[in-house]
Structures are given as structure tokens and as C-alpha cells.
Design a protein around this motif. Structure first.
Motif, PDB file in Angstrom:
ATOM      1  N   HIS A 158      50.487 -42.904  -2.865  1.00 48.57           N
ATOM      2  CA  HIS A 158      50.625 -41.387  -2.549  1.00 48.57           C
ATOM      3  C   HIS A 158      51.923 -40.915  -3.757  1.00 48.57           C
ATOM      4  O   HIS A 158      52.311 -39.740  -3.434  1.00 48.57           O
ATOM      5  CB  HIS A 158      51.375 -41.230  -1.239  1.00 48.57           C
ATOM      6  N   VAL A 159      51.966 -41.752  -4.714  1.00 49.39           N
ATOM      7  CA  VAL A 159      52.933 -41.292  -5.637  1.00 49.39           C
ATOM      8  C   VAL A 159      52.260 -41.477  -6.908  1.00 49.39           C
ATOM      9  O   VAL A 159      51.599 -42.350  -7.475  1.00 49.39           O
ATOM     10  CB  VAL A 159      54.121 -42.440  -5.493  1.00 49.39           C
ATOM     11  N   LYS A 166      50.481 -36.657   1.707  1.00 53.68           N
ATOM     12  CA  LYS A 166      50.839 -35.818   0.591  1.00 53.68           C
ATOM     13  C   LYS A 166      50.767 -36.942  -0.557  1.00 53.68           C
ATOM     14  O   LYS A 166      51.497 -37.862  -0.300  1.00 53.68           O
ATOM     15  CB  LYS A 166      51.933 -34.950   0.970  1.00 53.68           C
ATOM     16  N   THR A 167      50.297 -36.256  -1.690  1.00 53.35           N
ATOM     17  CA  THR A 167      50.419 -37.190  -2.847  1.00 53.35           C
ATOM     18  C   THR A 167      51.669 -36.057  -3.637  1.00 53.35           C
ATOM     19  O   THR A 167      51.359 -35.200  -3.828  1.00 53.35           O
ATOM     20  CB  THR A 167      49.327 -37.146  -3.763  1.00 53.35           C
ATOM     21  N   ILE A 168      52.599 -36.911  -4.026  1.00 58.81           N
ATOM     22  CA  ILE A 168      53.896 -36.130  -4.835  1.00 58.81           C
ATOM     23  C   ILE A 168      54.043 -36.876  -6.235  1.00 58.81           C
ATOM     24  O   ILE A 168      53.560 -38.006  -6.590  1.00 58.81           O
ATOM     25  CB  ILE A 168      55.137 -36.448  -3.928  1.00 58.81           C
ATOM     26  N   ILE A 181      59.520 -42.902  -0.459  1.00 56.59           N
ATOM     27  CA  ILE A 181      58.824 -41.933  -0.928  1.00 56.59           C
ATOM     28  C   ILE A 181      57.192 -42.015  -0.461  1.00 56.59           C
ATOM     29  O   ILE A 181      56.735 -41.293   0.152  1.00 56.59           O
ATOM     30  CB  ILE A 181      59.046 -41.476  -2.342  1.00 56.59           C
ATOM     31  N   GLU A 182      56.794 -43.249  -0.802  1.00 59.12           N
ATOM     32  CA  GLU A 182      55.598 -43.635  -0.524  1.00 59.12           C
ATOM     33  C   GLU A 182      55.363 -43.669   1.023  1.00 59.12           C
ATOM     34  O   GLU A 182      54.202 -43.061   1.605  1.00 59.12           O
ATOM     35  CB  GLU A 182      55.005 -45.039  -1.109  1.00 59.12           C
ATOM     36  N   GLN A 210      57.040 -42.111   3.460  1.00 64.62           N
ATOM     37  CA  GLN A 210      57.099 -40.613   3.928  1.00 64.62           C
ATOM     38  C   GLN A 210      55.781 -39.766   3.636  1.00 64.62           C
ATOM     39  O   GLN A 210      55.256 -38.881   4.305  1.00 64.62           O
ATOM     40  CB  GLN A 210      58.373 -39.799   3.563  1.00 64.62           C
ATOM     41  N   CYS A 211      55.402 -40.011   2.227  1.00 60.95           N
ATOM     42  CA  CYS A 211      54.115 -39.018   1.830  1.00 60.95           C
ATOM     43  C   CYS A 211      52.728 -39.680   2.688  1.00 60.95           C
ATOM     44  O   CYS A 211      52.122 -38.777   2.995  1.00 60.95           O
ATOM     45  CB  CYS A 211      53.972 -39.296   0.322  1.00 60.95           C
ATOM     46  N   SER A 219      57.400 -30.423  -4.918  1.00 60.77           N
ATOM     47  CA  SER A 219      56.017 -31.069  -5.444  1.00 60.77           C
ATOM     48  C   SER A 219      56.292 -32.086  -6.420  1.00 60.77           C
ATOM     49  O   SER A 219      55.548 -33.033  -6.737  1.00 60.77           O
ATOM     50  CB  SER A 219      55.460 -29.919  -6.337  1.00 60.77           C
ATOM     51  N   VAL A 235      60.237 -34.798   0.382  1.00 53.77           N
ATOM     52  CA  VAL A 235      59.002 -34.807   0.067  1.00 53.77           C
ATOM     53  C   VAL A 235      58.042 -33.533   0.814  1.00 53.77           C
ATOM     54  O   VAL A 235      57.074 -33.297   0.423  1.00 53.77           O
ATOM     55  CB  VAL A 235      58.022 -36.150   0.527  1.00 53.77           C
ATOM     56  N   ARG A 236      58.516 -33.047   2.032  1.00 50.50           N
ATOM     57  CA  ARG A 236      58.203 -31.853   2.735  1.00 50.50           C
ATOM     58  C   ARG A 236      58.112 -30.684   1.699  1.00 50.50           C
ATOM     59  O   ARG A 236      57.300 -29.930   1.619  1.00 50.50           O
ATOM     60  CB  ARG A 236      59.044 -31.887   3.909  1.00 50.50           C
TER      61      ARG A 236
END
Ligand SMILES: *Cc1c(COP(=O)(O)O)cnc(C)c1O
Length: 242
Positions: A164-165, A126-128, A117-118, A120-121, A103, A99-100
Motif C-alpha cells: 500500500h506504499v 488506500k495506497t499512499i 504506514i503500510e 494503516q493504509c 496523499s 494517511v487519512r
């Protein structure tokens, strides 16, 4: 001299693929420019990415997180801003790094991955974007096996469990076969599922169809691909020993 030759070949290949994409858009009555090209740079060095960027390509795909991080950190240190999609099977302990650097994660194939993912974001605010990988052909191993298992996850998305996803599409790999009808069936299965999801989950915007690789992207475009992932036809054969 050798570098110049390699640059010319990446540039020529990119031009050829882009023209083929345009031809396919035309012949299947799709709007021109509606299909995005992900240049799959796995197993190729950072230099190849830089060549492709010099030739106008900005969107890349990688399937191994460690390799991708090393390569794209270097490319970004050169002052470049490529966009990166993770397209390969992802282990939970690689999500933080994924996620770092990316995109979009195109290969979400289970709930646990989405939860990680949620998490870590959220940490890095960050929204991915993510796509759900769907198993549509006998020979691929990964992806959701059934619409039911995917629907369980989509319900949670629609309920706002992953702020965040941004789930934006579906991804698949067709079976590795010469049977064009089998390949086509795999792509049309993905499109039909996307169309059904649009009706059943109108609050989610699941529109993208990432399908088609070097050997089969024209069929994928005919079947509605919005993203094709092309490696070998741009960068040449991969050297798995290196
Ligand atoms: C390697 C890879 C591609 C690109 O394959 P080519 O045949 O080299 O174009 C596309 N999608 C995924 C998921 C891949 O792992």
C-alpha cells in the motif's frame, strides 16, 4: 478589507515564486513546469489555504498532523479538494491520521514508520506515496543517516513488503546557513543518492527530489529538485506563539 489585503499578498507572493521557479527552470535547462510547488501552510490558518487555492494553488505541505487534520478537514468541508503532503517528523501514533488526510508522506525516516504506514493504509484500502527523508546537512536532525540504512529499507520495498506504499522520491532539508556551497552540497548529495538508487533498484520508481525552501529553492532547482517546499515566502512569517 484586511482579508482582501491578505488575499492579494498571498496571490502576489505565489505569482512571484512561480515566476522565479520558471526562471530557474530556464536558466538550468530544465523542462518548463518540471518543478512542483508545495505551499507550506503550517502555523497559518485555513483561511490562508483558501486564499492560496483561490489564487490557483492546490498542493500544500504541513508538518504537524493534528494541526493539518483540523485545517484541511475544514477546507475540504468547504467543498475544496486540496492535495496535502506531510513534511514533518512523524510519530507512530499519528500515522493513522496522517494517511487519512495526506496523499504523500515526505518525511519517512525509519523502517518502523513505513511498517505503520503500510498497516494503516491497508486498513482503509488506500495506497499512499512516500518519500524517504535523508540527512544531508549537519544542522538538520532527522532523516536516514546513511545510504546503507536506507538500502535495507529499499530492499524490503523492492521485495513487495509494503503493497500500500508507493516510494516515489527523496526529501531533504539543507543546513540553515548562509554558506551557499554547503547548501548546494546537501542538494547534490540527495540527487546523487537518487541517481544511485535508480540504478540499484530499477523496479522502484524513485524519481522525485523534494528539496529547497523559501531561502534556498533556486539552488535546489539548479541541483535537480522536482518539488520545492515554500512557506514563508508565500504566507509570511509564522507566529509560533499563536
Ligand atoms: C517549514 C518547512 C518548510 C518551509 O520553510 P520556509 O522557510 O518557510 O519556506 C519546508 N520544508 C519543511 C520540512 C518544513 O518544515
Amino acid at each position: 478589507m484586511e482579508n482582501q489585503l491578505e488575499f492579494e499578498s498571498v496571490k502576489t507572493n505565489l505569482e512571484r515564486i512561480k515566476n522565479q521557479i520558471l526562471d530557474c527552470e530556464k536558466s538550468s535547462n530544465r523542462p518548463l513546469g518540471s518543478v512542483k510547488l508545495v505551499a507550506v501552510s503550517k502555523f497559518h490558518p485555513a483561511e490562508s489555504v483558501l486564499f492560496a487555492m483561490d489564487a490557483g494553488q492546490n498542493l500544500f505541505g504541513e508538518n504537524r498532523v493534528q494541526e493539518a487534520a483540523k485545517k484541511f478537514d475544514f477546507v475540504r468541508e468547504q467543498g475544496r479538494s486540496p492535495e496535502l503532503h506531510i513534511i514533518g517528523q512523524l510519530q507512530r501514533n499519528k500515522v493513522k491520521e496522517a494517511v487519512r488526510i495526506a496523499s504523500c508522506i515526505e518525511s519517512v525516516d525509519r523502517l518502523e514508520l513505513l511498517q505503520e504506514i503500510e498497516k494503516q493504509c491497508a486498513k482503509i484500502e488506500k495506497t499512499i506515496q512516500i518519500f524517504f527523508e535523508i540527512h544531508t546537512g549537519e544542522e538538520s536532525k532527522s532523516g536516514f543517516e546513511s545510504a546503507e540504512s536506507l538500502y535495507e529499507v529499499l530492499k524490503k520495498c523492492a521485495a513487495g513488503e509494503f503493497p500500500h506504499v508507493n516510494p516515489a522520491g527523496l526529501m531533504t532539508m539543507a543546513p540553515n546557513t548562509d554558506d551557499k556551497e554547503l547548501i548546494r552540497k546537501s542538494f547534490s548529495t540527495l540527487r546523487n543518492l537518487r541517481d544511485k538508487i535508480r540504478v540499484d533498484f530499477p523496479s522502484l520508481c524513485i524519481n522525485e527530489l523534494s528539496m529547497g525552501m523559501s531561502g534556498d529553492f533556486p539552488i535546489a532547482i539548479e541541483e535537480g529538485a522536482t518539488i520545492v517546499r515554500v512557506g514563508t515566502a508565500i504566507f509570511g512569517q509564522r507566529n509560533y506563539d499563536a
